[in-house]
Design a protein around this motif. Structure first.
Motif, PDB file in Angstrom:
ATOM      1  N   TYR A  29       0.914  -1.250   0.019  1.00 45.02           N
ATOM      2  CA  TYR A  29       0.012   0.089  -0.133  1.00 45.02           C
ATOM      3  C   TYR A  29       1.153   0.991  -0.070  1.00 45.02           C
ATOM      4  CZ  TYR A  29      -3.748  -3.153   1.406  1.00 45.02           C
ATOM      5  OH  TYR A  29      -4.966  -4.049   1.492  1.00 45.02           O
ATOM      6  N   SER A  41      -3.599  -8.802  14.866  1.00 47.88           N
ATOM      7  CA  SER A  41      -4.347  -7.576  14.068  1.00 47.88           C
ATOM      8  C   SER A  41      -3.314  -6.841  13.244  1.00 47.88           C
ATOM      9  CB  SER A  41      -5.075  -6.606  14.797  1.00 47.88           C
ATOM     10  OG  SER A  41      -5.771  -5.821  14.097  1.00 47.88           O
ATOM     11  N   GLY A  42      -3.607  -6.542  11.936  1.00 47.42           N
ATOM     12  CA  GLY A  42      -2.918  -5.725  11.004  1.00 47.42           C
ATOM     13  C   GLY A  42      -1.654  -6.563  10.393  1.00 47.42           C
ATOM     14  N   GLY A  68      -1.734  -8.679   7.980  1.00 50.39           N
ATOM     15  CA  GLY A  68      -2.133  -8.942   6.693  1.00 50.39           C
ATOM     16  C   GLY A  68      -2.950 -10.113   6.124  1.00 50.39           C
ATOM     17  N   LYS A  69      -3.869 -10.437   6.999  1.00 54.52           N
ATOM     18  CA  LYS A  69      -4.630 -11.631   6.898  1.00 54.52           C
ATOM     19  C   LYS A  69      -5.774 -11.291   5.862  1.00 54.52           C
ATOM     20  CE  LYS A  69      -6.142 -12.010  11.298  1.00 54.52           C
ATOM     21  NZ  LYS A  69      -5.173 -10.916  11.769  1.00 54.52           N
ATOM     22  N   SER A  70      -6.298 -10.546   6.156  1.00 48.91           N
ATOM     23  CA  SER A  70      -7.284  -9.759   5.033  1.00 48.91           C
ATOM     24  C   SER A  70      -6.963  -9.593   3.561  1.00 48.91           C
ATOM     25  CB  SER A  70      -8.282  -8.642   5.761  1.00 48.91           C
ATOM     26  OG  SER A  70      -8.727  -9.007   6.801  1.00 48.91           O
ATOM     27  N   THR A  71      -5.927  -8.973   3.900  1.00 54.39           N
ATOM     28  CA  THR A  71      -5.126  -8.704   2.633  1.00 54.39           C
ATOM     29  C   THR A  71      -4.616  -9.792   1.632  1.00 54.39           C
ATOM     30  OG1 THR A  71      -4.081  -6.751   3.510  1.00 54.39           O
ATOM     31  CG2 THR A  71      -3.144  -7.364   1.658  1.00 54.39           C
ATOM     32  N   LYS A 108     -15.167  -3.127   2.794  1.00 57.37           N
ATOM     33  CA  LYS A 108     -14.607  -2.420   4.223  1.00 57.37           C
ATOM     34  C   LYS A 108     -15.924  -1.646   4.596  1.00 57.37           C
ATOM     35  CE  LYS A 108      -9.517  -2.565   4.271  1.00 57.37           C
ATOM     36  NZ  LYS A 108      -8.278  -2.080   3.563  1.00 57.37           N
TER      37      LYS A 108
END
Ligand SMILES: Nc1ncnc2c1ncn2[C@@H]1O[C@H](COP(=O)(O)OP(=O)(O)OP(=O)(O)O)[C@@H](O)[C@H]1O
Ligand SMILES: [Mg+2]
Lengths: 223, 384
Positions: A11, A36-37, A39-42, B382
């Motif tokens: 990003y 959290s943060g 990069g799992k969702s990414t 989101k």
């Protein structure tokens, strides 16, 4: 089912994922854990063909969709994938039935009996009698059941779940995980993101993400 | 398709107030379109019908207007006719009367009164007496109106005699004159009318047929001048050219001005309506980013999303259009009581209005719908 080779994602200057390698076999139930943060969702957005801006190679059923046009991607998402999100992501003004029907509206395959398909998955997730209710009239666990029913109504090969139990208590989480286990038993491949190790225990295999890097077991994660 | 329209109706229903306000512009615009077309169509209908009825192409009508209202005898004479036919460019002239009734004095016993008289129509319904008309050759019998019977006879007139301009007749029938009917006081036979009364009717119109090579205007002018000089009744009134198409010309002009004004109002309100639709669609799209994301994740293509919002915008405009058509219809029935002709709402006008509504929805819905379709997916998901 899928093979990821050396995937990276930025990003701007921020590196969200780097040098990710992962293979998931047909019928596998994989959990992805990490803080959290990390990069799992990414990562699963890339796996779910929701995000096409990455480096490296991603093959789904031996095919790369990196250069595929947007319409065809939609079709693949509709026909082969099923998504379950943390906060359910239901259409709040539509009934349970109408929410579950959504993937069938866009499916180009000929569905001879859409109604039977919807009723079938409603039974599978145990929501009989709630067809006409609005999501706001359901409990959290019931809402997530609707989301699961919607994800499986098109009989996808792969279910991608991002924190499916994130908004649920442990008892309801167990119920949801039982549904996932049942689905997996009937041959559906599942990739699930979670930060709850008890939930991850339902999976056959767990991988860990830390600061955009993927690790096969918890011990090898650099602290 | 029907389920997509139902879906659009549902989302529109969800924000009824906001959407109704947006529709107002369309309603007014479409109502105006309906009115313009109705008036235009009505007028064209009357105008073309009028053209077919009397071909006024190469005819000039010269009118005589008597100075005194009581004067019903002066007009054009046989000599005048000869003068008019002598004018260069005139093919032939026909003398007619603008009011073909004769005014007469009638007497019963010693009581005198004035009355109007005409030849008997082919069929008449009598209130008292027998028969349906005074036969053409019947020289002694007449029908009179109930009104005259009351005035001259105090009611009992049947089979009594009446003196009209020194000739004696017998009343054989009495008829009533309806509220919306016009009839003279007395009907006589055709023969009697010709013999005794036709000469009393002023021939106050001269229909001049002009040679195709001659100018209508020039012939009309010289006809008026000749009559001023040589007309036998020139001292009793005035001669003028009547312009049947001049009336409709000035009327058309007024009508056109009204039409342009209403078209202007329609155009402006449809433009404002369009901008309103665009605005409300922008709001809808940004409110429903989550929904768009969900649909996209479950197989909707960018085109599916664009169509969904386009259909919604078109349906919104079509509802406005339908209400506008109804409103326009109402306005047309109201203005019909002021117009000298009947404004008509045609099928064409309705189709036209619905097309305009669809057009507004399509044009002004397109940009917001496209925005919805083009939004990047990850960002949409989101949204909460
Ligand atoms: N659109 C974006 N622009 C810039 N940075 C982003 C964007 N989306 C995510 N990030 C960053 O990328 C990193 C990974 O985000 P991601 O959503 O994948 O985390 P996550 O592991 O799913 O966390 P969580 O468990 O909280 O959901 C985060 O540091 C986040 O700040
Ligand atoms: Mg996440």
């Amino acid at each position: 089912m899928l093979k990821v080779t050396n995937i990276g994602k930025r990003y701007g200057k921020f590196i969200a994922l780097e040098n990710i390698n992962l293979e998931v076999a047909d019928g596998e139930f994989l959990a992805i854990m990490g803080p959290s943060g990390s990069g799992k969702s990414t990562l699963i957005n890339i796996l779910g063909l929701l995000d096409q801006k990455y480096t490296g190679e991603y093959l789904l059923k031996d095919k790369s969709y990196k250069e595929t046009n947007d319409n065809y991607l939609s079709k693949i998402r509709g026909d082969q994938l099923g998504f379950v999100f943390q906060n359910f992501k239901l259409l709040t003004t539509y009934s349970v039935y109408e929410n579950i029907e959504v993937p069938l509206i866009y499916s180009k395959q000929k569905q001879t009996n859409k109604h039977a398909l919807v009723e079938d998955v409603i039974k599978k997730v145990g929501l009989e009698g709630k067809e006409k209710n609005l999501p706001s009239e359901l409990s959290g666990g019931q809402q997530q059941r609707v989301a699961i029913a919607r994800a499986i109504v098109n009989r996808p090969n792969l279910i991608i779940a991002d924190e499916p139990t994130g908004a649920l208590d442990s008892k309801t989480s167990t119920e949801i995980m039982n549904i996932f286990t049942e689905l997996n038993k009937t041959g559906t491949t599942i990739i699930m993101v979670t930060h709850d190790s008890e939930v991850a225990d339902y999976a056959m295999r767990t991988v860990y993400i830390h600061d955009g890097h993927l690790y096969d077991d918890e011990k090898s994660v650099k602290k | 398709m029907i389920d997509k329209i139902m879906m659009a109706l549902k989302s529109i229903d969800k924000n009824k107030n906001r959407n109704f306000l947006t529709m107002l512009g369309i309603i007014i615009g479409i109502a105006s379109v309906i009115c313009i077309l109705a008036i235009g169509d009505g007028f064209t209908h009357v105008a073309t019908k009028g053209m077919q009825n009397h071909n006024t192409k190469n005819k000039v009508t010269l009118e005589f207007t008597a100075s005194s209202d009581e004067d019903t005898k002066s007009g054009f004479t046989r000599n005048d006719l000869a003068v008019l036919e002598g004018i260069k460019g005139v093919d032939h002239v026909k003398l007619t009367s603008s009011n073909p009734e004769a005014s007469v004095t009638v007497q019963h016993k010693t009581k005198k009164t004035s009355a109007t008289l005409n030849k008997s129509p082919k069929k008449l319904k009598l209130y008292k007496g027998f028969g349906t008309k005074v036969d053409a050759g019947d020289t002694g019998n007449i029908f009179i109106s109930k009104d005259l019977a009351d005035r001259a006879f105090k009611g009992k007139a049947l089979n009594k005699s009446l003196v009209i301009n020194d000739n004696v007749f017998v009343v054989r029938g009495i008829y009533k004159i309806g509220d919306f009917e016009y009839r003279p006081d007395i009907y006589v036979s055709k023969t009697i009318f010709k013999q005794l009364f036709a000469s009393q009717i002023s021939q106050d119109e001269a229909k001049i047929s002009v040679n195709p090579s001659a100018s209508k205007k020039a012939v009309g002018k010289s006809a008026v001048n000749e009559m001023k000089k040589f007309g036998e009744d020139a001292k009793l009134g005035k001669y003028s050219i009547s312009h049947p198409d001049q009336i409709s010309k000035s009327f058309t002009k007024t009508l056109n001005n009204i039409t342009y004004f209403v078209a202007f109002v329609a155009g402006i309100s449809l433009l404002i309506a369009g901008i309103g639709v665009m605005n409300v669609m922008y709001i809808t799209v940004s409110e429903r980013r989550k929904e768009i994301g969900i649909r996209r994740a479950f197989g909707a293509t960018a085109g599916d999303i664009r169509n969904q919002f386009l259909i919604e915008s078109i349906v919104l405009c079509l509802i406005g259009g339908l209400i506008g058509i109804l409103l326009g219809y109402g306005v047309v029935s109201i203005i019909n009581s002021f117009l000298p002709f009947k404004a008509m709402v045609t099928t064409y006008a309705i189709i036209m209005s619905l097309s305009v509504s669809t057009g507004v929805g399509l044009v002004f819905g397109f940009i917001p719908a496209n925005k919805a379709a083009k939004s990047p997916l990850v960002g949409l998901l989101k949204e909460e």
